[in-house]
Design an enzyme around this catalytic site. Structure first.
Site, PDB file in Angstrom:
ATOM      1  N   ASP A 156       0.724  -0.927   0.005  1.00 29.92           N
ATOM      2  CA  ASP A 156       0.103   0.176   0.583  1.00 29.92           C
ATOM      3  C   ASP A 156       0.709   1.022   0.113  1.00 29.92           C
ATOM      4  O   ASP A 156       2.334   0.833   0.378  1.00 29.92           O
ATOM      5  CB  ASP A 156      -1.149   0.080   1.451  1.00 29.92           C
ATOM      6  N   ASP A 175      -5.028  -4.174   4.976  1.00 28.36           N
ATOM      7  CA  ASP A 175      -4.917  -3.481   6.524  1.00 28.36           C
ATOM      8  C   ASP A 175      -6.818  -3.307   6.729  1.00 28.36           C
ATOM      9  O   ASP A 175      -7.323  -3.447   7.246  1.00 28.36           O
ATOM     10  CB  ASP A 175      -4.749  -2.342   6.398  1.00 28.36           C
ATOM     11  N   ASP A 232      -9.468  -6.655   1.608  1.00 28.21           N
ATOM     12  CA  ASP A 232      -8.040  -6.827   1.568  1.00 28.21           C
ATOM     13  C   ASP A 232      -8.276  -8.747   2.028  1.00 28.21           C
ATOM     14  O   ASP A 232      -6.488  -9.231   1.978  1.00 28.21           O
ATOM     15  CB  ASP A 232      -7.044  -6.443   2.298  1.00 28.21           C
TER      16      ASP A 232
HETATM   17  P1  ATP Z   1      -3.262   2.677   0.518  1.00 24.74           P
HETATM   18  O1  ATP Z   1      -3.134   3.043   1.679  1.00 24.74           O
HETATM   19  O2  ATP Z   1      -4.316   1.628  -0.709  1.00 24.74           O
HETATM   20  O3  ATP Z   1      -2.685   3.757  -0.935  1.00 24.74           O
HETATM   21  P2  ATP Z   1      -5.413   4.948  -0.117  1.00 24.74           P
HETATM   22  O4  ATP Z   1      -5.274   5.079   1.485  1.00 24.74           O
HETATM   23  O5  ATP Z   1      -4.525   6.360  -0.357  1.00 24.74           O
HETATM   24  O6  ATP Z   1      -4.415   3.914  -0.484  1.00 24.74           O
HETATM   25  P3  ATP Z   1      -8.479   4.706   0.086  1.00 24.74           P
HETATM   26  O7  ATP Z   1      -8.007   5.348   1.491  1.00 24.74           O
HETATM   27  O8  ATP Z   1      -9.140   3.325  -0.282  1.00 24.74           O
HETATM   28  O9  ATP Z   1      -6.350   4.606  -0.914  1.00 24.74           O
HETATM   29  O10 ATP Z   1      -8.352   6.311  -0.793  1.00 24.74           O
HETATM   30  C1  ATP Z   1      -8.734   6.607  -1.521  1.00 24.74           C
HETATM   31  C2  ATP Z   1      -9.426   7.827  -2.108  1.00 24.74           C
HETATM   32  O11 ATP Z   1     -10.234   7.940  -1.056  1.00 24.74           O
HETATM   33  C3  ATP Z   1      -8.632   8.673  -2.228  1.00 24.74           C
HETATM   34  O12 ATP Z   1      -7.160   9.457  -3.256  1.00 24.74           O
HETATM   35  C4  ATP Z   1      -8.990  10.115  -1.292  1.00 24.74           C
HETATM   36  O13 ATP Z   1      -9.228  11.064  -2.469  1.00 24.74           O
HETATM   37  C5  ATP Z   1     -10.886   9.151  -0.983  1.00 24.74           C
HETATM   38  N1  ATP Z   1     -10.178   9.628   0.361  1.00 24.74           N
HETATM   39  C6  ATP Z   1      -9.588   8.727   1.010  1.00 24.74           C
HETATM   40  N2  ATP Z   1      -9.979   9.175   2.363  1.00 24.74           N
HETATM   41  C7  ATP Z   1     -10.842   9.691   2.704  1.00 24.74           C
HETATM   42  C8  ATP Z   1     -12.311   9.990   3.461  1.00 24.74           C
HETATM   43  N3  ATP Z   1     -11.913   9.976   5.351  1.00 24.74           N
HETATM   44  N4  ATP Z   1     -13.484  10.798   2.872  1.00 24.74           N
HETATM   45  C9  ATP Z   1     -13.561  10.912   1.748  1.00 24.74           C
HETATM   46  N5  ATP Z   1     -12.864  10.092   0.835  1.00 24.74           N
HETATM   47  C10 ATP Z   1     -11.581  10.189   0.614  1.00 24.74           C
END
Ligand code: ATP
Length: 958
Positions: free
Chosen positions: A389, A689, A693
């Site tokens: 990730d 996480d 997954d």
């Molecule tokens: P990884 O941990 O796999 O690298 P990530 O944590 O960046 O990925 P996600 O948490 O799935 O991926 O988030 C995907 C997208 O969703 C983000 O790029 C963001 O645009 C949006 N996002 C993340 N957190 C939030 C939130 N709390 N509320 C709304 N949108 C969110």
């Protein structure tokens, strides 16, 4: 303590369940309760039934909980709890009264059984048979020595394995499950063991239910109850009570301890803990009993069995040969056969390998990796691809909004981290955010659609909740949004789930109802028709926003968009409300810098022949840019989840060869990626996480769960857990995995020539018609003392210098490559030559058998001492400071062994027992000379190997 929260009515806690949500039953209004009296049989009290602390009566009867047929209010009343949760004094009292929420430990083998199991080994059977026969023949000394050695071996194995087991158990206990509870109105995270009857527990997707709960409220809560019922389809829960006769699977208003939340959220009250839970009562253990074994150890056990058979055949042939061709008596030949069996059998090896493995696991724990399943230690050494990730693993997960983009343009935001201080500028000129309405609206929306809490402790701001939301919270404070003045009541919400990529909240003030949504910009743009402009709402300018999204992505920023939609009076929020009609307010450009140590770790992995694939939910541009900063991918190529879906399996197999960055990927994509990589022959480690997954983690050769932000579901599906969520720890685990495998190989490589040498000496003597240079009991002595001293010191051998600069090990390769088998043979031959040579020399000098045997035994031991030094490095030279003195345990072991040998040679009782005799300094000199010669010859052999072969290529095959 200063605290900043996401918004909820009157700026009270944004707890979605207990403060702002409409309760199906408002617990604060309870004035009376209903009892299904007539229909409900009163519980017959059972000794193990949970008691109501208030009503003082049992809560269940014949396994059917009243709590599933009774109104929530009544259950709560009986449990003496209100909507604020229990007080700390009440919790303490209940803990004292009912004990901790702990299931009995999985049945551990008793010490007697564990000791007895030390004898359960073909090699030991062979020795015991030898002991019986020597006893029958009246050779009591031999019998007692054999029995003594077997018992000492068992004691050493028993103690060491016991230590290994408790070390592993201690490491496992570091994974104690946590629970989110509401006590005294505060949401806190506690060790699940500290839960008591009446505690209010909050559940989220990925959580393992920590006790039996009567659900009070929920939002789309689905629970996988397969741990309890075997049914793998998740059950949708409801808070309404069900018929008293409902079976376990139909009690939709209960959540059972040990089951896993697969979707949604819920709040429940604890109705049973520990052994009183449903799973505790049926006696099914949640904690898996970890077997102290791995495929490699099993392979070795099979090898041991074959060795025993081969030894038996050779011994039989020897007896026949000696009797018929050499004319020795049966009895004499039998003793030779016993000696041979004893010589060839590496009885200490199994324990030695288990200990090496346990030490490896302990070392990993010190480097923030907890091994849940032992075979992972081996697989780690073979990993060729790590899929990781991005957020939090490769990056710091300390998010800061650096830009806010509205229809007017880009506002730069100063400050770093979560401290709510920082200035704003527009085109280089400072601006006052409170006088900039569009900027203010974006910041306020980020506060409304937010569940995070920031607390100041000392100079540091601590975040509770999602870092992305923490960044928005900080921004709103920098802007000066006051939740008391600028807030509204939040009446419902759709929490963020990575497959939706948005979060939405429903709000109400005196005259309006509206929805705020924030999330991935593509998602929010697709919901929006208009945008907020200085003069009011206007048509959405798609190209404008896309250009800004790309510009932020190209700088490695995470981009979130925020939008708003006025609605008619609405009670609850559904996905139908998310289809369109939103007004786009703006974008947030958030930085999350890469961890410095991750950059170095990625480089180390590359040197170790391991490819890193980054799989992230973030935007492709952001992912590519961050990848470039970390040394993953070329900064140009990234495959998005949507593109990946369009590929068939063959095309995906090709794509994973070329692409290292995967963006906007969902957990389902992770599973496909693992499969494609494995189909290409890769050995894959995969991080994860979330609850979704779990399939990919299970499928990967090494599933790596995040210990901090990871869910219980992810942990359960994985082989190892990182306690610091840091990519660096995966690299450390690979290094330790390789080292442990090296050390196991070294233990084998060291032990086998001893056995080969001893057996060879006996066979050679027999073929040559000589007196036996070493007796059976002397051989046993050598085996025992060398394995418990010398062998053990290799178990703690530190990593070789080049452990991370060679290629991963091919898991199909035999444990001993042709090259290493040759080493075993070569050293065996050297030991045979030295021992026999010195024995024959002594015999020709004085003809004293006892003295010559003493020299032979000491020569054998001395040969092993020097060979131990050789064994520290399989290929590299040890003729340097580090090689000779780098492992102090080697020096201790040698010192101890020299004391043993002095006793063996000179102590009168030893002389009686083992038939040894005093030897003089000249004889010692020759013995040491032989040891040194052996060591130098092995070093020459290593040097030749290094010279002749492409060194590294061969090392990979070790
Ligand atoms: P990884 O941990 O796999 O690298 P990530 O944590 O960046 O990925 P996600 O948490 O799935 O991926 O988030 C995907 C997208 O969703 C983000 O790029 C963001 O645009 C949006 N996002 C993340 N957190 C939030 C939130 N709390 N509320 C709304 N949108 C969110």
């Amino acid at each position: 303590m200063i605290e900043i929260r996401g918004f909820s009515p009157g700026a009270a806690a944004p707890d979605p369940f207990c403060d702002s949500y409409p309760h199906p039953i408002d617990l604060r209004q309870i004035k009376f309760f209903t009892i299904f009296g007539a229909k409900l049989r009163l519980p017959k009290e059972k000794s193990h039934a949970p008691f109501s602390p208030v009503c003082g009566r049992s809560l269940n009867t014949n396994g059917s909980f009243i709590s599933h047929a009774t109104a929530v209010a009544e259950v709560m009343r009986c449990l003496g709890v209100d909507a604020e949760g229990l007080s700390s004094t009440e919790v303490e009292a209940r803990l004292r009264q009912y004990g901790r929420n702990r299931l009995p430990d999985a049945q551990h083998k008793g010490p007697l059984l564990r000791f007895a199991q030390q004898f359960d080994n073909v090699l030991i059977y062979a020795l015991l048979v030898a002991a019986i026969i020597t006893g029958v023949l009246g050779h009591w000394v031999d019998t007692s020595v054999i029995v003594g050695v077997v018992v000492i071996n068992a004691i050493v194995g028993f103690i060491q394995e016991g230590k290994a087991e408790s070390a592993l158990a201690a490491i496992q206990s570091m994974l104690a499950p946590l629970a989110s509870v509401k006590r005294e109105g505060q949401r806190v995270r506690i060790n699940a063991e500290m839960l008591v009857l009446g505690d209010l527990v909050l559940l989220e997707s990925g959580d393992r239910v920590p006790a039996d709960l009567r659900l009070i409220e929920l939002r789309n809560l689905q629970i996988d109850e397969s741990a309890l019922t075997g049914e793998s389809v998740p059950v949708a829960k409801t808070p309404e009570n069900v018929a008293p006769t409902a079976e376990i699977g139909d009690r939709k208003c209960l959540a059972y301890c040990g089951t896993v939340v697969t979707y949604g959220q819920g709040l429940g009250v604890v109705i049973a803990t520990g052994e009183q839970t449903e799973i505790g009562r049926i006696g099914r253990m949640l904690r898996e009993v970890e077997e102290l074994s791995t495929p490699l150890l099993r392979k070795i056990a099979v090898f041991g069995r074959w060795l025993a058979v081969a030894t038996f055949v050779v011994a039989l042939l020897t007896v026949l040969f000696g009797h018929f061709l050499r004319g020795h008596s049966w009895e004499e030949m039998f003793l030779v056969a016993v000696g041979l069996a004893v010589a060839a059998i590496p009885e200490g090896l199994p324990a030695l390998m288990t200990i090496t493995l346990a030490i490896g696991v302990q070392r990993m724990a010190k480097r923030n990796t907890i091994v849940r399943r032992l075979p992972a230690v081996e697989s780690l050494g073979s990993v060729t691809v790590i899929c990781t990730d991005k957020t939090g693993t490769l990056t710091k997960n300390e998010m800061t909004v650096q830009r806010v983009i509205t229809t007017e343009g880009v506002y730069e935001v100063g400050g770093s981290g979560y401290a709510p201080h920082g200035d704003f500028s527009y085109e280089g000129e400072p601006v006052t955010p409170l006088e900039t309405p569009l900027l203010f609206d974006v910041a306020r929306a980020g506060l409304l659609c937010n569940d995070a809490v920031l607390r100041k402790s000392g100079d540091h701001w601590e975040l509770q909740g999602d870092p992305t939301e923490g960044a928005l919270l900080t921004l709103s404070h920098k802007v000066g949004v006051d939740p008391h003045r600028h807030g509204t009541e939040r009446t419902d919400s759709i929490p963020f789930e990575s497959q939706n990529r948005y979060m939405a909240t429903l709000h109400r003030d005196e005259s309006h109802h509206f929805i705020v949504v924030k999330g991935a910009p593509e998602t929010i743009l697709s919901m929006s028709d208009t945008q907020r402009g200085p003069e009011g709402d206007e048509t959405l300018d798609h190209a404008y926003w896309t250009a800004h999204i790309e510009a932020c992505g190209a700088m490695g920023m995470r981009v979130l968009a925020v939008a708003l939609k006025p609605v008619e009076r609405l009670k609850a929020l559904h996905s139908d409300h998310m289809q369109g009609g939103y007004v786009l307010l703006g974008l947030y450009g958030i930085i999350d810098p890469p961890r410095e140590e991750a950059i170095a770790s990625v480089a180390r992995c590359r040197a170790a022949g391991i490819r890193i694939k980054m799989i992230t939910g973030d935007h492709a541009l952001t992912a590519r840019n961050i990848g470039l900063q970390l040394g993953i991918g070329d900064g140009c190529m990234a495959l998005t989840g949507a593109e990946l879906e369009a590929l068939d399996d063959d095309a995906l197999r090709q794509a994973v060869r070329d692409v290292d960055v995967f963006a906007r990927a969902s957990p389902e994509h992770k599973l496909r990626l693992v499969k494609a990589l494995q189909a290409n022959g890769e050995i894959v480690a995969m991080t994860g996480d979330g609850v979704n997954d779990a399939p990919a983690l299970k499928r990967a050769d090494v599933g790596v769960a995040m210990g901090r932000k990871g869910t219980d579901a992810a942990r359960q599906a994985s082989e190892i857990v990182l306690t610091d969520d840091n990519f660096k720890s995966i690299t450390a685990a690979v290094e330790e995995g390789r080292t442990t495998f090296d050390n196991i190989t070294k233990a084998i490589l060291f032990t086998l020539p001893t056995n080969g040498g001893e057996a060879g000496v006996l066979i050679a003597a027999l073929l040559g018609g000589m007196v036996m240079p070493i007796t059976a009991v002397q051989i046993l002595w050598v085996n025992m003392v060398t394995e418990i001293t010398l062998g053990l010191s290799l178990a703690v051998e530190p990593a070789e210098r080049d452990v991370m600069s060679r290629q991963p090990r091919d898991p199909r390769a035999p444990i001993l490559s042709a090259l290493l088998s040759w080493r075993v043979l070569f050293v065996s031959l050297l030991l045979i030559a030295g021992t026999l040579g010195l024995f024959m020399w002594e015999m020709t000098q004085h003809g004293d058998v006892a003295m010559s045997r003493t020299v032979a035994v000491n020569a054998l031991v001395m040969g092993e001492i020097f060979y131990l030094w050789n064994s520290r490095y399989t290929y590299d030279s040890v003729l340097n400071r580090r090689g000779l003195f780098g492992n102090r345990f080697v020096l201790y072991a040698i010192g101890t062994l020299l004391v043993f040998q002095a006793l063996f040679t000179y102590a009168p009782f030893m002389q009686k027992l083992f038939g040894t005799a005093d030897i003089d300094a000249a004889q010692w000199l020759r013995i040491v000379g032989f040891g040194v010669a052996l060591m130098l010859l092995v070093e020459i052999e290593k040097a030749l190997l290094r010279h002749r072969h492409a060194h590294r290529g061969h090392k990979a095959k070790v």
